[in-house]
Write an enzyme that holds these catalytic residues in place. Structure first.
Site, PDB file in Angstrom:
ATOM      1  N   CYS A 188     -11.764 -12.355 -18.089  1.00 11.05           N
ATOM      2  CA  CYS A 188     -13.193 -12.240 -17.768  1.00 11.05           C
ATOM      3  C   CYS A 188     -14.093 -12.758 -18.877  1.00 11.05           C
ATOM      4  CB  CYS A 188     -13.547 -10.779 -17.484  1.00 11.05           C
ATOM      5  SG  CYS A 188     -12.718 -10.080 -16.044  1.00 11.05           S
TER       6      CYS A 188
ATOM      7  N   CYS B  14     -18.062 -11.807 -19.856  1.00 16.42           N
ATOM      8  CA  CYS B  14     -18.799 -11.297 -18.691  1.00 16.42           C
ATOM      9  C   CYS B  14     -18.657  -9.783 -18.573  1.00 16.42           C
ATOM     10  CB  CYS B  14     -18.273 -11.955 -17.417  1.00 16.42           C
ATOM     11  SG  CYS B  14     -19.080 -11.379 -15.912  1.00 16.42           S
TER      12      CYS B  14
ATOM     13  N   CYS C 142     -19.866  -6.522 -13.790  1.00 18.92           N
ATOM     14  CA  CYS C 142     -19.382  -5.359 -13.029  1.00 18.92           C
ATOM     15  C   CYS C 142     -19.714  -4.062 -13.751  1.00 18.92           C
ATOM     16  CB  CYS C 142     -17.881  -5.476 -12.767  1.00 18.92           C
ATOM     17  SG  CYS C 142     -16.853  -5.525 -14.251  1.00 18.92           S
TER      18      CYS C 142
ATOM     19  N   CYS D  69     -19.023  -9.983  -9.075  1.00 14.39           N
ATOM     20  CA  CYS D  69     -18.027 -10.689  -9.888  1.00 14.39           C
ATOM     21  C   CYS D  69     -18.104 -12.201  -9.679  1.00 14.39           C
ATOM     22  CB  CYS D  69     -16.626 -10.196  -9.543  1.00 14.39           C
ATOM     23  SG  CYS D  69     -15.309 -11.030 -10.480  1.00 14.39           S
TER      24      CYS D  69
ATOM     25  N   ASP E 229       0.831  -1.201   0.000  1.00 20.23           N
ATOM     26  CA  ASP E 229       0.000   0.000   0.000  1.00 20.23           C
ATOM     27  C   ASP E 229       0.871   1.258   0.000  1.00 20.23           C
ATOM     28  OD1 ASP E 229      -2.450   1.345  -0.037  1.00 20.23           O
ATOM     29  OD2 ASP E 229      -2.536   1.499   2.151  1.00 20.23           O
TER      30      ASP E 229
ATOM     31  N   CYS F 276     -16.591   1.234  -1.798  1.00 18.68           N
ATOM     32  CA  CYS F 276     -17.697   0.650  -2.541  1.00 18.68           C
ATOM     33  C   CYS F 276     -17.280  -0.735  -3.006  1.00 18.68           C
ATOM     34  CB  CYS F 276     -18.059   1.533  -3.743  1.00 18.68           C
ATOM     35  SG  CYS F 276     -19.268   0.799  -4.857  1.00 18.68           S
TER      36      CYS F 276
END
Length: 332
Positions: free
Chosen positions: A175, A178, A181, A234, A121, A227
């Site tokens: 993905c 799809c 999201c 997913c 981070d 959020c």
């Protein structure tokens, strides 16, 4: 060290996924950062986007850097139902998984020997690109790094080391067709698959040092920070709760917060207790702004008196949010 030896060592340290790749420039990522920054897609965020000449060059972090070890730690925990007067935090903030990951990677670095640097981070390294190169994850259309076993419910960290470690092959996953999201996002932040428009991202607005635009306030619902919409829908995240069965939920995990407490508590104490969150300039007004919006969306009549006190506040951001909340709660 072989990839299998690295995996066994990482498992002993509690890491869920690990992989390694040579320390080399992230040229395509650096180009993407510069292009998207020029388009204004990062809003006023800096983080790893501020200096791509640093964050995209792990080989420059210290002399003799040879290997990028990427690690993922799953933070998924089942969430409780909300009680009256409560609001939600994004799942990654329920506990400080970054601190746990940082400790494990530091231990790993010492066991490998030689020079090393732990980056968790931090602004000096694009952890997602490191994870993709090391076979830990692949990029989803929601821009998240998605692991095979735990989906995107992971925090990522990196160990750059002088040790030579066998490369882990990248994941041959994506993905497919799809677009759940993209369709679930209420603001169009992911309308360009694989690219996030931060100016439309709800998570961004809960952390931005500015008023939340009127058109996005209702979409935040009962959330006060972050959020999870694009992760909740997913398919790669389906079943994580079963694979995590038996994992003990830390006692200090805080999936919900009291809106009254966020609005009435001493601001310095509030920010200090939530130091795992990014709060601009550690100013509690941004947390209170979020609480007022959540109260307007999901608060009951018991919160009206405390919300009303902010309706004449000297701070224009809080005053505006409180008046918007009162209208949402049925008050003129």
């Amino acid at each position: 060290m072989t990839a299998a030896e690295l995996e066994r060592l990482a498992a002993d340290l509690g890491l869920d996924v690990v992989g390694a790749a040579p320390a080399a420039p992230y040229e395509e990522t650096e180009r993407h950062i510069r292009e998207r920054r020029a388009r204004g897609l990062f809003a006023d965020m800096r983080f790893t986007m501020a200096q791509p000449e640093v964050s995209c060059h792990p080989e420059r972090l210290f002399e003799g850097a040879r290997t990028v070890v990427s690690a993922a730690l799953c933070y998924y925990e089942p969430g409780p139902s909300l009680a009256a007067g409560e609001a939600r935090l994004s799942r990654y903030t329920w506990r400080d998984a970054y601190a746990e990951l940082r400790r494990s990677l530091d231990t790993l670095g010492r066991r490998l020997g030689g020079r090393y640097r732990v980056l968790v981070d931090e602004n000096d390294h694009v952890d997602r690109e490191g994870a993709v190169r090391a076979g830990v994850a692949f990029y989803g259309k929601n821009t998240m790094a998605i692991t095979r076993s735990f989906g995107s419910w992971v925090v990522l960290g990196t160990l750059v080391t002088s040790a030579e470690i066998e490369r882990t092959p990248p994941l041959e996953l994506d993905c497919g067709s799809c677009r759940l999201c993209i369709d679930a996002g209420p603001t169009g932040a992911l309308d360009e698959p694989g690219t996030l428009d931060s100016t439309k991202c709800l998570s961004y607005w809960t952390q931005a040092p500015a008023p939340i635009p009127d058109e996005y306030r209702a979409d935040l619902g009962d959330s006060v920070y972050g959020c999870d919409i694009c992760q909740d829908v997913c398919p790669w995240n389906t079943g994580t709760e079963k694979r995590r069965r038996g994992v003990e939920v830390p006692e200090d995990a805080t999936p919900t917060v009291s809106l009254r407490e966020w609005l009435e508590r001493d601001g310095r104490e509030l920010v200090a207790d939530l130091d795992r969150l990014y709060v601009p300039r550690k100013d509690p007004r941004w947390l209170r702004r979020n609480a007022l919006v959540a109260a307007g969306n999901a608060g009951g009549p018991e919160l009206l008196p405390v919300v009303a006190r902010y309706a004449d506040d000297g701070d224009p951001v809080l005053r505006d949010a409180a008046r918007w909340a009162r209208a949402g709660m049925g008050e003129p």
